[in-house]
Design an enzyme around this catalytic site. Sequence first.
Site, short mmCIF file in Angstrom:
data_model
loop_
_atom_site.label_atom_id
_atom_site.label_comp_id
_atom_site.label_asym_id
_atom_site.label_seq_id
_atom_site.Cartn_x
_atom_site.Cartn_y
_atom_site.Cartn_z
N GLU A 43 49.47 59.18 55.00
CA GLU A 43 49.48 57.92 54.24
C GLU A 43 48.72 56.87 55.04
O GLU A 43 49.04 56.62 56.20
CB GLU A 43 50.90 57.42 53.96
CG GLU A 43 50.86 56.18 53.05
CD GLU A 43 52.19 55.46 52.88
OE1 GLU A 43 52.30 54.66 51.94
OE2 GLU A 43 53.11 55.67 53.70
N GLU A 68 48.84 52.91 60.29
CA GLU A 68 49.03 51.48 60.04
C GLU A 68 48.27 50.70 61.12
O GLU A 68 48.33 51.06 62.29
CB GLU A 68 50.54 51.16 60.08
CG GLU A 68 50.91 49.70 60.09
CD GLU A 68 50.29 48.89 58.94
OE1 GLU A 68 50.38 49.30 57.78
OE2 GLU A 68 49.69 47.82 59.24
N ASP A 117 45.22 46.98 50.60
CA ASP A 117 44.73 45.59 50.56
C ASP A 117 43.54 45.51 49.60
O ASP A 117 42.63 46.35 49.65
CB ASP A 117 44.30 45.14 51.96
CG ASP A 117 45.49 45.03 52.91
OD1 ASP A 117 46.64 45.13 52.45
OD2 ASP A 117 45.28 44.85 54.13
N ASP A 153 49.45 47.89 41.88
CA ASP A 153 49.64 47.06 40.67
C ASP A 153 48.41 46.17 40.48
O ASP A 153 48.36 45.40 39.53
CB ASP A 153 50.88 46.17 40.80
CG ASP A 153 50.69 45.07 41.84
OD1 ASP A 153 50.09 45.35 42.90
OD2 ASP A 153 51.10 43.93 41.58
N GLU A 193 57.70 49.99 49.27
CA GLU A 193 58.27 48.64 49.32
C GLU A 193 57.56 47.70 48.35
O GLU A 193 58.19 46.96 47.60
CB GLU A 193 58.15 48.09 50.75
CG GLU A 193 59.35 48.42 51.59
CD GLU A 193 59.01 48.95 52.97
OE1 GLU A 193 57.81 49.22 53.25
OE2 GLU A 193 59.94 49.11 53.77
N1 SAM Z 1 51.98 51.03 51.63
C1 SAM Z 1 53.00 50.00 51.78
C2 SAM Z 1 53.69 49.75 50.46
O1 SAM Z 1 53.17 50.19 49.43
O2 SAM Z 1 54.78 49.14 50.47
C3 SAM Z 1 52.41 48.71 52.37
C4 SAM Z 1 51.42 48.00 51.49
S1 SAM Z 1 50.65 46.62 52.31
C5 SAM Z 1 49.98 45.69 51.01
C6 SAM Z 1 49.17 47.37 52.99
C7 SAM Z 1 49.40 47.91 54.38
O3 SAM Z 1 48.23 48.63 54.75
C8 SAM Z 1 49.59 46.83 55.42
O4 SAM Z 1 50.67 47.17 56.25
C9 SAM Z 1 48.26 46.81 56.16
O5 SAM Z 1 48.40 46.37 57.50
C10 SAM Z 1 47.83 48.24 56.05
N2 SAM Z 1 46.37 48.42 56.09
C11 SAM Z 1 45.49 47.77 55.30
N3 SAM Z 1 44.23 48.13 55.60
C12 SAM Z 1 44.32 49.05 56.60
C13 SAM Z 1 43.37 49.78 57.35
N4 SAM Z 1 42.06 49.62 57.12
N5 SAM Z 1 43.80 50.62 58.31
C14 SAM Z 1 45.12 50.76 58.54
N6 SAM Z 1 46.09 50.08 57.87
C15 SAM Z 1 45.70 49.24 56.91
#
Ligand code: SAM
Length: 214
Positions: A43, A68, A117, A153, A193
Site C-alpha cells: 500500500e 508512507e 494526495d 472520493d 481512515e
Molecule cells: N491511505 C490512508 C487512508 O486512506 O486513510 C491515508 C490517506 S492520506 C490522504 C495520504 C497519505 O499518503 C498521507 O499519509 C501521505 O503522507 C501519504 N503520501 C502521499 N504521497 C506520498 C508519496 N509520494 N510517497 C509516500 N507517501 C505518500
Amino acid sequence: MRLRNIPGSREAIGASEYVIPEESECAGKWRELFGNENPIHVEIGTGKGRFLMELAKVHPEISYVGIEKYSSVLLRAIQKMEEEPLSNVKFIRMEAEHILRYFAKGEVDRIYLNFSDPWPKERHAKRRLVSREFLDRYRVLLKDGGHLEFKTDNRDLFDFGVEETEPAKWEIMEITYDLHHDEKMNRGNIMTEYEERFSSMGNPICKYVIRPLR
Ligand code: SAM
C-alpha cells in the site's frame, strides 16, 4: 492527513522492528525478510496503517508492506503494531517515487492506493500516484497477473487516473463510482481512515482495479 511534526518520530521509526531501514537493500529480498514465500501486497501512502493492518489480520497468507513518506504519520501505525503485533506487516518510510529502489522487477503481487494526495495543480500532475509516470514504475515491480486497486472520493483525481490508464497501457478490470452501493465490488471492502471520514460526509467512493497490458 494532519501534518504535525512529532519530535522524535524519525528516531522511533528508525528503531522499530516493524520498519525496514531507509537505505536497506531490500529489493528482491522481501520474501526472505518475511521468512516465507507468500505473495507481497504493497500500500502506497498508508497513513496510519489501519487499512493494511485490518487486511493483514484477515489474510495471514499475504505479506503486506506499507509505504508512507511522513515519520509523524507512520509513527501512529508503529504504535498500533506495538499494541497488536502482526508478523505479516512491515513498513518503509519513503517517498513513493523511489519505489523501484526498494522492490525488484516482478516482486509485488498487488498494489493498493487509498485516498492518494490529489495534487490539483496541473503542473504537479506527475506527482499524482495514479499518473502515467507512476504507472510505469508499478508495471516494473508488479508480477505478471498482478493488479492495482485505487479508492478515492476525489472525482477529479479519479477521472485523471482513469484517463491515464490507456496512454500508460493499462486496462481497467473493474470500476465503480459508488463503491458502497456496488454489491460486487464492495464485498469484503475494508474501510480506510479517509474512506470512513469522507463517506460519513455523504461523499461517494470511487474505485478501480487495473492491470498493466503486457
Ligand atoms: N491511505 C490512508 C487512508 O486512506 O486513510 C491515508 C490517506 S492520506 C490522504 C495520504 C497519505 O499518503 C498521507 O499519509 C501521505 O503522507 C501519504 N503520501 C502521499 N504521497 C506520498 C508519496 N509520494 N510517497 C509516500 N507517501 C505518500
